[in-house]
Scaffold this motif. Structure first.
Motif, PDB file in Angstrom:
ATOM      1  N   ASP A 168       0.830  -1.135   0.039  1.00 49.25           N
ATOM      2  CA  ASP A 168       0.056   0.080  -0.131  1.00 49.25           C
ATOM      3  C   ASP A 168       0.741   1.416  -0.115  1.00 49.25           C
ATOM      4  N   GLY A 169       1.936   1.334   0.705  1.00 47.69           N
ATOM      5  CA  GLY A 169       2.881   2.545   0.645  1.00 47.69           C
ATOM      6  C   GLY A 169       3.256   2.672  -0.395  1.00 47.69           C
ATOM      7  N   ALA A 170       4.041   1.767  -1.263  1.00 51.65           N
ATOM      8  CA  ALA A 170       4.629   1.937  -2.572  1.00 51.65           C
ATOM      9  C   ALA A 170       3.303   2.087  -3.643  1.00 51.65           C
ATOM     10  N   ALA A 171       2.247   1.648  -3.306  1.00 52.99           N
ATOM     11  CA  ALA A 171       1.010   2.125  -4.378  1.00 52.99           C
ATOM     12  C   ALA A 171       0.928   3.472  -4.290  1.00 52.99           C
ATOM     13  N   ASN A 172       0.789   4.098  -2.996  1.00 55.48           N
ATOM     14  CA  ASN A 172       0.408   5.456  -2.838  1.00 55.48           C
ATOM     15  C   ASN A 172       1.478   6.289  -3.300  1.00 55.48           C
ATOM     16  N   ALA A 173       2.851   5.808  -3.085  1.00 57.98           N
ATOM     17  CA  ALA A 173       4.043   6.724  -3.680  1.00 57.98           C
ATOM     18  C   ALA A 173       4.005   6.668  -5.131  1.00 57.98           C
ATOM     19  N   SER A 174       3.623   5.474  -5.624  1.00 57.56           N
ATOM     20  CA  SER A 174       3.664   5.489  -7.148  1.00 57.56           C
ATOM     21  C   SER A 174       2.496   6.382  -7.695  1.00 57.56           C
ATOM     22  N   ALA A 175       1.338   6.499  -6.992  1.00 58.30           N
ATOM     23  CA  ALA A 175       0.374   7.153  -7.593  1.00 58.30           C
ATOM     24  C   ALA A 175       0.590   8.815  -7.489  1.00 58.30           C
ATOM     25  N   VAL A 176       1.438   9.036  -6.339  1.00 58.43           N
ATOM     26  CA  VAL A 176       1.593  10.515  -6.267  1.00 58.43           C
ATOM     27  C   VAL A 176       2.701  10.930  -7.276  1.00 58.43           C
ATOM     28  N   LEU A 177       3.615   9.972  -7.543  1.00 62.94           N
ATOM     29  CA  LEU A 177       4.663  10.439  -8.447  1.00 62.94           C
ATOM     30  C   LEU A 177       4.053  10.283  -9.990  1.00 62.94           C
ATOM     31  N   GLY A 178       3.019   9.749 -10.121  1.00 59.63           N
ATOM     32  CA  GLY A 178       2.092   9.843 -11.437  1.00 59.63           C
ATOM     33  C   GLY A 178       1.478  11.244 -11.411  1.00 59.63           C
ATOM     34  N   SER A 179       1.000  11.740 -10.365  1.00 62.87           N
ATOM     35  CA  SER A 179       0.258  12.886 -10.229  1.00 62.87           C
ATOM     36  C   SER A 179       1.175  14.037 -10.674  1.00 62.87           C
ATOM     37  N   VAL A 180       2.617  13.854 -10.079  1.00 61.94           N
ATOM     38  CA  VAL A 180       3.583  14.858 -10.228  1.00 61.94           C
ATOM     39  C   VAL A 180       4.096  15.067 -11.756  1.00 61.94           C
ATOM     40  N   MET A 181       3.993  13.827 -12.533  1.00 66.28           N
ATOM     41  CA  MET A 181       4.400  13.532 -13.658  1.00 66.28           C
ATOM     42  C   MET A 181       3.333  14.228 -14.509  1.00 66.28           C
ATOM     43  N   THR A 182       1.998  14.034 -14.117  1.00 64.32           N
ATOM     44  CA  THR A 182       0.954  14.355 -14.994  1.00 64.32           C
ATOM     45  C   THR A 182       0.995  16.089 -14.837  1.00 64.32           C
ATOM     46  N   VAL A 183       1.049  16.784 -13.647  1.00 63.17           N
ATOM     47  CA  VAL A 183       0.888  18.083 -13.487  1.00 63.17           C
ATOM     48  C   VAL A 183       2.176  18.675 -14.191  1.00 63.17           C
ATOM     49  N   ALA A 184       3.338  18.119 -13.870  1.00 68.25           N
ATOM     50  CA  ALA A 184       4.379  18.711 -14.849  1.00 68.25           C
ATOM     51  C   ALA A 184       4.413  18.710 -16.352  1.00 68.25           C
ATOM     52  N   SER A 185       3.819  17.595 -16.813  1.00 68.55           N
ATOM     53  CA  SER A 185       3.633  17.538 -18.418  1.00 68.55           C
ATOM     54  C   SER A 185       2.547  18.442 -18.731  1.00 68.55           C
ATOM     55  N   ALA A 186       1.529  18.735 -17.831  1.00 68.01           N
ATOM     56  CA  ALA A 186       0.768  19.777 -18.302  1.00 68.01           C
ATOM     57  C   ALA A 186       1.190  21.051 -18.379  1.00 68.01           C
ATOM     58  N   VAL A 187       1.957  21.497 -17.304  1.00 66.91           N
ATOM     59  CA  VAL A 187       2.907  22.665 -17.255  1.00 66.91           C
ATOM     60  C   VAL A 187       3.600  22.945 -18.466  1.00 66.91           C
ATOM     61  N   THR A 188       4.277  21.630 -18.807  1.00 62.78           N
ATOM     62  CA  THR A 188       5.401  21.838 -19.799  1.00 62.78           C
ATOM     63  C   THR A 188       4.596  22.105 -21.093  1.00 62.78           C
ATOM     64  N   ILE A 189       3.450  21.533 -21.388  1.00 65.89           N
ATOM     65  CA  ILE A 189       2.639  21.813 -22.772  1.00 65.89           C
ATOM     66  C   ILE A 189       2.209  23.022 -22.672  1.00 65.89           C
ATOM     67  N   LEU A 190       1.689  23.804 -21.655  1.00 67.52           N
ATOM     68  CA  LEU A 190       1.286  25.062 -21.520  1.00 67.52           C
ATOM     69  C   LEU A 190       2.354  26.072 -21.754  1.00 67.52           C
ATOM     70  N   ALA A 191       3.608  25.626 -21.215  1.00 65.49           N
ATOM     71  CA  ALA A 191       4.732  26.578 -21.395  1.00 65.49           C
ATOM     72  C   ALA A 191       5.259  26.735 -23.045  1.00 65.49           C
ATOM     73  N   SER A 192       5.014  25.630 -23.536  1.00 69.50           N
ATOM     74  CA  SER A 192       5.224  25.580 -25.120  1.00 69.50           C
ATOM     75  C   SER A 192       4.373  26.570 -25.727  1.00 69.50           C
ATOM     76  N   VAL A 193       3.022  26.716 -25.445  1.00 73.08           N
ATOM     77  CA  VAL A 193       2.113  27.573 -26.152  1.00 73.08           C
ATOM     78  C   VAL A 193       1.821  28.797 -25.694  1.00 73.08           C
ATOM     79  N   VAL A 194       2.000  29.066 -24.249  1.00 72.67           N
ATOM     80  CA  VAL A 194       1.532  30.283 -23.600  1.00 72.67           C
ATOM     81  C   VAL A 194       2.907  31.009 -23.354  1.00 72.67           C
ATOM     82  N   ARG A 195       2.994  32.086 -24.055  1.00 75.12           N
ATOM     83  CA  ARG A 195       4.346  32.797 -23.947  1.00 75.12           C
ATOM     84  C   ARG A 195       4.958  33.266 -22.671  1.00 75.12           C
ATOM     85  N   PRO A 196       4.205  33.971 -21.726  1.00 73.89           N
ATOM     86  CA  PRO A 196       4.483  34.121 -20.504  1.00 73.89           C
ATOM     87  C   PRO A 196       5.179  33.032 -19.489  1.00 73.89           C
TER      88      PRO A 196
END
Length: 197
Positions: A139-167
């Motif tokens: 369970d601990g590893a499952a939660n940590a893996s899901a948290v890392l999935g969330s971190v990568m998902t948010v960071a990916s969204a910000v990366t995509i936004l940063a590629s199209v939103v000039r500021p």
């Protein structure tokens, strides 16, 4: 077999991290805040960049093999994500990005697709291996893996936004490096869980 493959996954991550750190130390003139990691692949430091991408692919394939050998239930989606990560990271250094001041090319578009595929595979993989770890009672590893999935998902969204939103362009590199951090942590987590079981 599980132990050997998990250790190989850890070695792959170690080589990838060492290469990535070295890229940030060499006098490349690139900004970690602004420039994508792929920019090292079109610099004179491309061999270090290639080492990092191939080592990441080795880590992903090794972790997939370790999960399979361990017989953990519900691993098929995680295995698919790890295979997709390996298949996108292994060739990407031979398909370079376009330079910022150069015309867009088919090769550059293929590079972008490979990069997007790798980051998507890692993000989804965090959630999918979390499900597998939960089914196995880790369970601990499952939660940590899901948290890392969330971190990568948010960071990916910000990366995509940063590629199209000039500021947001000045933080493109920072957001992308957050994906790398999550990806390496996720691969290490998976290997350590399999070594400790």
């Amino acid at each position: 077999m599980t132990t050997a493959l998990a250790v190989l996954a850890l070695l792959g991550v170690a080589v990838a991290v060492i290469a990535l750190v070295a890229l940030h130390v060499v006098p490349s003139g690139l900004s970690p805040l602004r420039d994508p990691v792929s920019a090292y692949g079109i610099s004179r430091w491309r061999a270090l960049y290639r080492t990092q991408t191939v080592a990441t692919a080795v880590a992903a394939v090794s972790l997939a093999g370790a999960l399979l050998a361990a017989g953990i239930p519900s691993t098929l989606p995680g295995l698919i994500a790890l295979a997709a990560l390996a298949l996108t990271r292994a060739p990407i250094s031979w398909v370079p990005m376009d330079a910022a001041d150069a015309p867009r090319t088919a090769t550059g578009r293929r590079h972008n697709l490979l990069a997007f595929g790798a980051f998507a595979a890692a993000s989804v993989g965090g959630f999918m291996t979390g499900i597998a770890f939960s089914a196995a009672g880790f369970d601990g590893a499952a939660n940590a893996s899901a948290v890392l999935g969330s971190v990568m998902t948010v960071a990916s969204a910000v990366t995509i936004l940063a590629s199209v939103v000039r500021p947001l362009r000045p933080i493109f590199g920072l957001a992308e490096r957050a994906i790398y951090l999550g990806m390496f942590a996720w691969l290490v987590l998976g290997a350590v869980v399999l070594l400790a079981r």
